[in-house]
Write an enzyme that holds these catalytic residues in place. Structure first.
Site, PDB file in Angstrom:
ATOM      1  CB  ILE A 119      -0.885  -0.035   1.143  1.00  0.00           C
ATOM      2  CG1 ILE A 119      -1.667  -1.220   1.367  1.00  0.00           C
ATOM      3  CG2 ILE A 119      -1.783   1.225   1.139  1.00  0.00           C
ATOM      4  CD1 ILE A 119      -2.579  -1.423   2.544  1.00  0.00           C
ATOM      5  CG  ASP A 120       1.221   3.968  -3.400  1.00  0.00           C
ATOM      6  OD1 ASP A 120       1.764   3.263  -3.560  1.00  0.00           O
ATOM      7  OD2 ASP A 120       0.598   4.621  -4.174  1.00  0.00           O
ATOM      8  CE  LYS A 121       6.073   8.333   4.693  1.00  0.00           C
ATOM      9  NZ  LYS A 121       7.365   9.041   4.645  1.00  0.00           N
ATOM     10  CD  GLU A 122       1.023  11.375   0.715  1.00  0.00           C
ATOM     11  OE1 GLU A 122      -0.043  11.710   0.254  1.00  0.00           O
ATOM     12  OE2 GLU A 122       1.908  12.248   1.110  1.00  0.00           O
ATOM     13  CB  THR A 123      -2.985   4.328   0.362  1.00  0.00           C
ATOM     14  OG1 THR A 123      -2.536   5.064  -0.822  1.00  0.00           O
ATOM     15  CG2 THR A 123      -4.349   3.767   0.333  1.00  0.00           C
TER      16      THR A 123
END
Length: 317
Positions: A119-123
């Protein structure tokens, strides 16, 4: 710091991988990966290859999890499910990374536990982690076979009243000179399908909360598809703002106030909401956060910068 260095003394010469196997109860493959990653030093020097022998003072760099109390929301004998906050990496990018979800995964599950997808860092949202190697192989394979259904929620610019789908092929960007987009919509790309369902509209923030259903798993698929239909995800620093803003973000020069105004939020307003799959038993797991209250993080429309037109929106320049 999750990575620590510990010193040992090896009295008799021995193949490095064999010493690691015996000392730390590793498999041969695990021991060789320690050597490949430069995490075994002999007399202060990295080993030249996996066949090297060691004797004397050796140092081992290993991951020591430091939990921050983010317990799994579901525990079985085979896997965990965590609710990841925005701003936290799944895996440490480098040995100096101070904290990642791997700290929690290994804290609760031990050395064999591992996150099985990214999962992307900001997600924010659901992260699935295996407790043992058999589960890791199965679950990673299930993601590759598209046997795990993922649904996301996203706050996007503008009002959307009806469900819609986007079927637009995606291709990787091979030239970051004209634009910082990682992918483009391109007829030569790989097929990609996403369906979107409006949940609610916030008139004060001129933003719609969508449910996003993926049928393929291309890089940045939800982000590029929503930008393609001119409803970019709020807070997206790449797909939506102008080139200068995207460049400033990637070079870590974008101030929080400027990002808030130019992208609509200080984080990517995307949330991994549910997972559905079968592993011995059927599971349907939902995040404890319905993402409705995240609207309070959105910049008011009267303060927001307009969406960048980009290169014909999302097509390759």
């Amino acid at each position: 710091m999750p990575f620590v260095k510990k010193e040992y003394f090896v009295e008799n010469e021995i193949p490095a991988f064999l010493w690691l196997m015996r000392r730390f109860r590793l498999s041969q493959g695990e021991a060789q990966r320690v050597i490949d990653r430069g995490r075994l030093l002999c007399e202060g020097e990295r080993l030249p290859d996996k066949a090297a022998k060691i004797k004397g003072r050796v140092e081992v760099v290993y991951f020591q999890p430091a939990s921050r109390g983010r317990a799994p929301i579901l525990t079985t004998s085979d896997f965990y499910v965590f609710d990841k906050p925005s701003g936290v990496l799944v895996h440490p990018k480098k040995m100096t990374s101070p904290y990642s979800m791997l700290d929690e995964v290994r804290h609760y599950g031990g050395r064999k536990a591992n996150a099985v997808h990214r999962i992307d860092k900001e997600t924010s949202g659901l992260l699935l982690a295996s407790r043992h190697k058999e589960a890791e192989r199965f679950l990673k394979g299930a993601f590759e076979r598209k046997a795990i259904a993922k649904r996301y929620r996203a706050w996007v610019r503008g009002r959307i009243e009806h469900p819609f789908g986007v079927s637009a092929p995606i291709i990787q960007n091979d030239d970051y000179g004209p634009t910082k987009h990682k992918v483009f919509i391109d007829s030569a790309g790989k097929g990609a399908q996403t369906d979107f369902f409006p949940i609610l509209y916030d008139p004060v923030r001129d933003a719609t909360l969508l449910e996003c259903r993926l049928y393929t798993g291309r890089t940045h698929q939800i982000r590029i598809h929503l930008f393609h239909v001119k409803h970019p995800i709020l807070g997206d620093p790449i797909y939506g703002p102008d080139y200068a803003t995207a460049e400033a973000y990637l070079e870590k020069r974008l101030e929080p106030e400027e990002r808030w105004r130019k992208t609509g939020a200080n984080r990517l307003m995307l949330h991994a909401y549910s997972l559905e799959f079968t592993y011995k038993n059927p599971y349907y797991i939902v995040s404890r956060d319905d993402f409705v209250d995240a609207a309070c993080e959105i910049c008011p429309p009267q303060l927001r910068a307009p969406v960048s037109g980009g290169w014909k929106g999302t097509e390759r320049p």
